[in-house]
Design an enzyme around this catalytic site. Structure first.
Site, mmCIF file in Angstrom:
data_model
loop_
_atom_site.group_PDB
_atom_site.id
_atom_site.type_symbol
_atom_site.label_atom_id
_atom_site.label_comp_id
_atom_site.label_asym_id
_atom_site.label_seq_id
_atom_site.Cartn_x
_atom_site.Cartn_y
_atom_site.Cartn_z
ATOM 1 N N ARG A 162 0.830 -1.203 0.000
ATOM 2 C CA ARG A 162 0.000 0.000 0.000
ATOM 3 C C ARG A 162 0.866 1.254 0.000
ATOM 4 O O ARG A 162 0.556 2.252 0.656
ATOM 5 C CB ARG A 162 -0.959 0.010 1.204
ATOM 6 C CG ARG A 162 -1.895 -1.162 1.272
ATOM 7 C CD ARG A 162 -2.865 -1.216 0.096
ATOM 8 N NE ARG A 162 -3.735 -2.376 0.197
ATOM 9 C CZ ARG A 162 -3.434 -3.569 -0.311
ATOM 10 N NH1 ARG A 162 -2.304 -3.749 -0.969
ATOM 11 N NH2 ARG A 162 -4.265 -4.573 -0.181
ATOM 12 N N SER A 237 -11.407 -0.308 2.867
ATOM 13 C CA SER A 237 -10.536 -0.581 4.014
ATOM 14 C C SER A 237 -9.955 0.724 4.552
ATOM 15 O O SER A 237 -9.239 1.422 3.838
ATOM 16 C CB SER A 237 -9.397 -1.526 3.609
ATOM 17 O OG SER A 237 -9.918 -2.764 3.170
ATOM 18 N N GLU A 333 -5.242 3.706 6.029
ATOM 19 C CA GLU A 333 -4.961 3.562 4.610
ATOM 20 C C GLU A 333 -5.451 4.773 3.831
ATOM 21 O O GLU A 333 -4.931 5.097 2.781
ATOM 22 C CB GLU A 333 -5.617 2.278 4.082
ATOM 23 C CG GLU A 333 -5.226 1.896 2.675
ATOM 24 C CD GLU A 333 -5.700 0.513 2.297
ATOM 25 O OE1 GLU A 333 -6.214 0.365 1.173
ATOM 26 O OE2 GLU A 333 -5.566 -0.416 3.117
#
Length: 337
Positions: A162, A237, A333
């Site tokens: 990520r 998420s 995130e």
């Protein structure tokens, strides 16, 4: 190019948070983007893609530039592979469906991920054993200060979990204008190792899955766990799955032998953040109009009129409790603005 004032951003972020931009412009060409960046009236700018990876906590006193660049073209093709150049404003899931209609393989596991293609490399989007870096060739990006186009290769993007150079060394320096992916035309190298995909394929009575079958399985899984942002505001998420070192993992697994994990390397282990959040007692909990989704603890939701600050406060409460119970830090995130 038309610049609007005091523009509501509610429909431009998947959380549905109703903050405003002091100035707003949607750009549909490279030239319009250049003009927006050259405009001397604005000291501050915020680049907006699909609005799926951000949480607004205040009004934006800046020129918000929505990237609406469209187009898909073939850069290279042979019997086995095709290199597709996709403009940054193309919706990611619509791109996946387009590729499946052409039988181009490589991104089927990334079905139903919200957002636009231009923002996909920034956080190296991934799901079910596949990341965009696996098919990434290059991207083109405009320098915010120079207004010139630079090409970044896969190696130059420094992809991580990520993560990419656009979140680290070059954060805030470039706007991605296009992405080129290398996709298979035959003999697809499918990824079906994740247990949930296997379970879904069994339900569908599929033993030798096509890339279309895998996409259907992924969509079914995601729809069973994740709320539709058009119905219930969310950004998918909200937290990254933490990766911990071997010594910490030994201590953690001894205390929590039932905890799921994924072995990243001999020295690193990934723990599902959703499991940590659920075990901390937050799954399905609601705090006013801010809450944790009842089916997936990794997802924070806006039940109607939550303020961004309320969702952020909930996220911080979750981080604090997970740290207290498990001695593990979980990072967000999404981008907090």
């Amino acid at each position: 190019m038309f610049i609007e004032e005091n523009k509501s951003l509610k429909k431009y972020n998947t959380f549905g948070i109703d903050h405003t931009a002091s100035h707003f412009v949607s750009v549909s060409s490279i030239n319009e983007l250049k003009q927006a960046l050259e405009d001397k009236r604005f000291e501050k700018r915020l680049v907006l893609g699909g609005g799926s990876n951000m949480l607004l906590t205040k009004n934006i006193e800046a020129l918000v530039i929505q990237i609406n660049l469209k187009g898909i073209s073939i850069e290279f093709e042979d019997d086995d592979f095709v290199n597709l150049k996709i403009m940054a404003g193309e919706n990611w899931h619509e791109l996946v469906l387009y590729c499946l209609s052409k039988d181009y393989g490589g991104i089927e596991n990334l079905s139903l991920i919200p957002g636009n293609t231009g923002t996909a490399p920034i956080q190296n989007i991934g799901a079910y054993g596949v990341e965009i870096k696996d098919v990434f060739v290059r991207c083109e990006a405009m320098g915010i200060k120079t207004q010139s186009i630079k090409t970044f290769t896969r190696e130059e993007c420094h992809f991580g979990y990520r993560d990419s150079i656009f979140k680290t060394r070059e954060k805030g320096n470039y706007i991605i204008t296009s992405v080129t992916l290398k996709l298979s035309k035959k003999n697809h190298n499918t990824a079906v190792a994740y247990g949930s995909i296997q379970e879904e394929l069994v339900k569908l009575a599929i033993k030798i899955p096509t890339i279309q079958d895998i996409s259907k399985a992924v969509i079914a899984i995601r729809q069973s766990k994740l709320p539709d942002p058009k119905i219930l505001g969310n950004s998918g998420s909200f937290f990254k799955n933490p990766i911990i070192q071997a010594a910490q993992f030994e201590t953690f697994s001894a205390a929590h032998p039932d905890a799921p994990f994924y072995k990243v390397s001999e020295r690193e282990f990934k723990i599902p953040a959703g499991w940590l959040i659920e075990k901390s007692g937050f799954k399905g909990k609601r705090f006013g109009d801010a809450g944790v989704h009842e089916k997936q603890a990794l997802v924070l939701v806006n039940y109607g009129n939550a303020k961004g600050a309320e969702i952020l406060a909930l996220a911080q409460k979750i981080q604090k409790k997970v740290k207290k119970y498990f001695s593990i830090d979980i990072e967000t995130e999404v981008n907090i603005l």
